[in-house]
Scaffold this motif. Structure first.
Motif, PDB file in Angstrom:
ATOM      1  N   VAL A 257      -3.769   4.637  -1.732  1.00  8.46           N
ATOM      2  CA  VAL A 257      -4.784   5.046  -0.769  1.00  8.46           C
ATOM      3  C   VAL A 257      -4.706   6.552  -0.536  1.00  8.46           C
ATOM      4  O   VAL A 257      -3.622   7.111  -0.375  1.00  8.46           O
ATOM      5  N   ILE A 258      -5.869   7.208  -0.510  1.00  8.25           N
ATOM      6  CA  ILE A 258      -5.975   8.605  -0.097  1.00  8.25           C
ATOM      7  C   ILE A 258      -6.563   8.608   1.302  1.00  8.25           C
ATOM      8  O   ILE A 258      -7.711   8.201   1.506  1.00  8.25           O
ATOM      9  N   GLY A 259      -5.755   9.021   2.293  1.00 11.68           N
ATOM     10  CA  GLY A 259      -6.153   8.936   3.689  1.00 11.68           C
ATOM     11  C   GLY A 259      -7.062  10.062   4.125  1.00 11.68           C
ATOM     12  O   GLY A 259      -7.311  11.031   3.393  1.00 11.68           O
ATOM     13  N   ASN A 260      -7.532   9.966   5.362  1.00 16.12           N
ATOM     14  CA  ASN A 260      -8.479  10.941   5.896  1.00 16.12           C
ATOM     15  C   ASN A 260      -7.876  12.328   6.063  1.00 16.12           C
ATOM     16  O   ASN A 260      -8.593  13.325   6.130  1.00 16.12           O
ATOM     17  N   GLY A 261      -6.546  12.448   6.130  1.00 14.85           N
ATOM     18  CA  GLY A 261      -5.908  13.741   6.303  1.00 14.85           C
ATOM     19  C   GLY A 261      -5.771  14.555   5.042  1.00 14.85           C
ATOM     20  O   GLY A 261      -5.346  15.718   5.083  1.00 14.85           O
ATOM     21  N   VAL A 262      -6.140  13.984   3.900  1.00  9.56           N
ATOM     22  CA  VAL A 262      -6.055  14.671   2.604  1.00  9.56           C
ATOM     23  C   VAL A 262      -7.327  15.472   2.365  1.00  9.56           C
ATOM     24  O   VAL A 262      -8.410  15.089   2.814  1.00  9.56           O
ATOM     25  N   VAL A 263      -7.204  16.607   1.670  1.00  2.00           N
ATOM     26  CA  VAL A 263      -8.386  17.321   1.185  1.00  2.00           C
ATOM     27  C   VAL A 263      -8.487  17.074  -0.321  1.00  2.00           C
ATOM     28  O   VAL A 263      -7.512  17.236  -1.057  1.00  2.00           O
ATOM     29  N   VAL A 264      -9.666  16.674  -0.760  1.00  6.48           N
ATOM     30  CA  VAL A 264      -9.861  16.138  -2.104  1.00  6.48           C
ATOM     31  C   VAL A 264     -10.727  17.067  -2.944  1.00  6.48           C
ATOM     32  O   VAL A 264     -11.876  17.348  -2.579  1.00  6.48           O
ATOM     33  N   ASP A 265     -10.184  17.514  -4.055  1.00  5.55           N
ATOM     34  CA  ASP A 265     -10.990  18.202  -5.056  1.00  5.55           C
ATOM     35  C   ASP A 265     -11.498  17.118  -6.007  1.00  5.55           C
ATOM     36  O   ASP A 265     -10.712  16.552  -6.779  1.00  5.55           O
TER      37      ASP A 265
ATOM     38  N   THR B 265       4.972  16.518   8.216  1.00  9.52           N
ATOM     39  CA  THR B 265       5.950  15.827   9.044  1.00  9.52           C
ATOM     40  C   THR B 265       5.420  14.450   9.449  1.00  9.52           C
ATOM     41  O   THR B 265       4.250  14.129   9.251  1.00  9.52           O
ATOM     42  N   ALA B 266       6.310  13.652  10.048  1.00 10.03           N
ATOM     43  CA  ALA B 266       5.999  12.237  10.286  1.00 10.03           C
ATOM     44  C   ALA B 266       4.756  12.040  11.148  1.00 10.03           C
ATOM     45  O   ALA B 266       3.986  11.091  10.938  1.00 10.03           O
ATOM     46  N   GLY B 267       4.525  12.944  12.113  1.00 13.71           N
ATOM     47  CA  GLY B 267       3.337  12.807  12.948  1.00 13.71           C
ATOM     48  C   GLY B 267       2.046  12.878  12.168  1.00 13.71           C
ATOM     49  O   GLY B 267       1.028  12.280  12.556  1.00 13.71           O
ATOM     50  N   GLY B 268       2.074  13.611  11.050  1.00 11.88           N
ATOM     51  CA  GLY B 268       0.889  13.713  10.208  1.00 11.88           C
ATOM     52  C   GLY B 268       0.476  12.399   9.596  1.00 11.88           C
ATOM     53  O   GLY B 268      -0.694  12.205   9.247  1.00 11.88           O
ATOM     54  N   ALA B 269       1.429  11.464   9.467  1.00 15.39           N
ATOM     55  CA  ALA B 269       1.093  10.151   8.914  1.00 15.39           C
ATOM     56  C   ALA B 269       0.155   9.393   9.832  1.00 15.39           C
ATOM     57  O   ALA B 269      -0.681   8.609   9.370  1.00 15.39           O
ATOM     58  N   CYS B 270       0.267   9.623  11.136  1.00 17.41           N
ATOM     59  CA  CYS B 270      -0.608   8.943  12.100  1.00 17.41           C
ATOM     60  C   CYS B 270      -1.993   9.558  12.117  1.00 17.41           C
ATOM     61  O   CYS B 270      -2.999   8.867  11.977  1.00 17.41           O
ATOM     62  N   THR B 271      -2.049  10.893  12.263  1.00 20.76           N
ATOM     63  CA  THR B 271      -3.354  11.547  12.313  1.00 20.76           C
ATOM     64  C   THR B 271      -4.058  11.504  10.961  1.00 20.76           C
ATOM     65  O   THR B 271      -5.289  11.495  10.893  1.00 20.76           O
ATOM     66  N   GLY B 272      -3.294  11.466   9.877  1.00 21.82           N
ATOM     67  CA  GLY B 272      -3.877  11.488   8.537  1.00 21.82           C
ATOM     68  C   GLY B 272      -4.294  10.139   8.009  1.00 21.82           C
ATOM     69  O   GLY B 272      -4.826  10.032   6.900  1.00 21.82           O
ATOM     70  N   THR B 273      -4.072   9.078   8.812  1.00 20.76           N
ATOM     71  CA  THR B 273      -4.450   7.731   8.357  1.00 20.76           C
ATOM     72  C   THR B 273      -5.139   6.908   9.433  1.00 20.76           C
ATOM     73  O   THR B 273      -5.797   5.918   9.126  1.00 20.76           O
TER      74      THR B 273
ATOM     75  N   TYR C 164       0.848  -1.193   0.000  1.00 20.03           N
ATOM     76  CA  TYR C 164       0.000   0.000   0.000  1.00 20.03           C
ATOM     77  C   TYR C 164       0.884   1.244   0.000  1.00 20.03           C
ATOM     78  O   TYR C 164       1.898   1.282   0.702  1.00 20.03           O
ATOM     79  N   VAL C 165       0.491   2.244  -0.795  1.00 21.19           N
ATOM     80  CA  VAL C 165       1.103   3.569  -0.711  1.00 21.19           C
ATOM     81  C   VAL C 165      -0.010   4.558  -0.375  1.00 21.19           C
ATOM     82  O   VAL C 165      -1.029   4.624  -1.069  1.00 21.19           O
ATOM     83  N   VAL C 166       0.196   5.337   0.698  1.00 22.90           N
ATOM     84  CA  VAL C 166      -0.877   6.143   1.276  1.00 22.90           C
ATOM     85  C   VAL C 166      -0.490   7.610   1.313  1.00 22.90           C
ATOM     86  O   VAL C 166       0.527   7.983   1.904  1.00 22.90           O
ATOM     87  N   ARG C 167      -1.283   8.464   0.685  1.00 23.96           N
ATOM     88  CA  ARG C 167      -1.159   9.917   0.892  1.00 23.96           C
ATOM     89  C   ARG C 167      -1.879  10.260   2.189  1.00 23.96           C
ATOM     90  O   ARG C 167      -3.025   9.893   2.378  1.00 23.96           O
ATOM     91  N   TYR C 168      -1.193  10.985   3.096  1.00 18.61           N
ATOM     92  CA  TYR C 168      -1.799  11.237   4.395  1.00 18.61           C
ATOM     93  C   TYR C 168      -2.136  12.698   4.673  1.00 18.61           C
ATOM     94  O   TYR C 168      -2.742  13.007   5.695  1.00 18.61           O
ATOM     95  N   GLN C 169      -1.782  13.620   3.789  1.00 17.28           N
ATOM     96  CA  GLN C 169      -2.152  15.031   4.009  1.00 17.28           C
ATOM     97  C   GLN C 169      -2.020  15.793   2.698  1.00 17.28           C
ATOM     98  O   GLN C 169      -1.590  15.245   1.690  1.00 17.28           O
TER      99      GLN C 169
END
Length: 427
Positions: free
Chosen positions: A67-75, A243-251, A29-34
């Protein structure tokens, strides 16, 4: 098996797409998190070049689930356009997963982004005008629209009405713009529901299950460390946490499940938009870096500001992200310089400072202190091992590694997927 974070260690545009793509064949899996479509990755596969803005780079790896994670904003319009463009080029996009908790960028977000930047005049931040900041502001203000809202017309309408109550006042009374009709926005957003429904799942559950089953998950950040809204050169930053912490909150994946954090470093430094940049070159060397490096924004099309490598911000990135490795990109761009300056510290008010100053005022007044390293003239694009590099190129890499505080485990010597020297495996 590991869960890894891969992120930019400078101001973005470090070559994260190449690094992610290099690992894409080895991860599940490759995940965008923000971030949103203000980020851009260029990936070169053979003689094909792909410009990705919102999609994870793993979309180009056949065995990988993007994967597009919950921390991303999607147009949604941009996303569907990008999917269509890849499909036309024969890329299978059917495995994409989108978090139902990701927030949407609506037409009123892009309108507000553009008019507010113009209103700021000389004080503008230098945003991409794509609605990223206003969408994140609505998320924090709890008036945002989420992907899952596309599938409930009643909730969607209520949320759009609530958002436009105040926004239309701002548009009309502050910016002298026409109000935006609720029906128009709702109708446009509902038009995306059927096209996106097959992609939307509980990505937090999917990713945690995958890691528990021993699958490899790569979290891919957009932008870079110095653009982080908390840890970057505020206010000249993005609206999320690369930053790395965003990977946790963004997924929704906890930090104890992440085993490695890889920072992408360009062999020199660039940034796009306004804000302080101590090593910026406004001379022939800066133009030469821009030309040889092809330094033009993938998403914005703007010329990037260019400067010498800054070890102070590299050390800072190591510290705030807990970096375990670096991937050094674009070393080939420096071929041809007889001597190459590297910023090892700053001078601020007559004092030598070796760590990034916490004060915005101090950073704006920082003057780089350089050490000069010998350059090389040999073509390095065919190098397959570290020993294939010219001695001076080896010394340059070793010096950057020592100054930056984490091992350099891979080196980019050209734009292609195969133009990479891997010193240590990331997996």
């Amino acid at each position: 098996m590991p869960a890894l974070v891969l992120l930019g260690a400078q101001w973005g545009d470090e070559g994260k797409g190449k690094a992610t793509d290099l690992l894409g064949g080895s991860v599940d899996y490759v995940v965008r998190y923000q971030g949103g479509n203000n980020a851009g990755h260029t990936v070169v596969v053979g003689d094909q070049k792909y410009a990705l803005h919102l999609l994870p780079s793993g979309i180009l790896s056949p065995g990988c689930t993007p994967v597009i994670g919950n921390g991303v904003v999607v147009d949604p319009a941009v996303l569907l356009s990008e999917l269509s463009g890849l499909a036309e080029r024969g890329v299978d996009t059917s495995k994409l997963l989108i978090s139902g908790n990701a927030h949407l960028i609506t037409p009123y977000h892009t309108t507000l982004d553009k008019v507010s930047e113009r209103f700021l005049g000389k004080r503008k931040i230098g945003t991409t005008g794509r609605g990223i900041g206003p969408a994140y502001a609505d998320k924090i203000n709890r008036v945002g629209i989420r992907v899952q809202d596309l599938f409930d017309e009643s909730i969607l309408r209520q949320k759009v009405e609530a958002a436009l109550d105040s926004k239309n006042q701002v548009l009309a009374k502050l910016y002298n713009r026409r109000a935006i009709a609720v029906d128009q926005v709702v109708e446009e957003l509902l038009g995306y529901a059927d096209q996106l429904s097959g992609y939307v799942v509980d990505t937090t559950l999917v990713l945690n299950n995958a890691i528990d089953q021993g699958q490899v998950v790569l979290f891919e950040g957009g932008q870079g460390t110095l653009l982080d809204v908390d840890h970057g050169t505020y206010p000249f930053v993005t609206s999320s946490n690369p930053t790395a912490g965003g990977a946790c909150t963004g997924t929704g994946v906890g930090p104890t499940k992440i085993s490695r954090v890889i920072g992408i470093l360009k062999a020199y430094t660039t940034r796009v938009g306004a804000g302080p940049f101590p090593t910026e070159l406004l001379d022939e060397d800066g133009e030469k870096l821009r030309t040889i490096g092809g330094e033009r924004g993938v998403t914005t099309g703007r010329d990037r500001r260019c400067g010498w490598f800054d070890a102070v911000i590299a050390r800072y990135a190591t510290r705030v992200n807990g970096l375990t490795d670096f991937f050094l990109t674009k070393l080939d761009v420096l071929t041809g310089w007889e001597r190459i300056p590297v910023c090892v510290a700053y001078e601020i008010d007559g004092k030598r400072v070796e760590e990034l100053p916490y004060s915005q005022t101090d950073f704006h007044h920082a003057t780089p202190i350089y050490e000069t390293l010998p350059g090389w003239s040999e073509d390095i694009t065919q190098a397959k091992t570290f020993d294939d590099l010219p001695k001076n190129a080896q010394k340059y890499v070793q010096a950057l590694e020592e100054m930056s505080g984490a091992p350099i485990s891979a080196i980019g010597v050209g734009p292609g997927r195969d133009e990479t020297i891997q010193i240590n495996s990331f997996l």
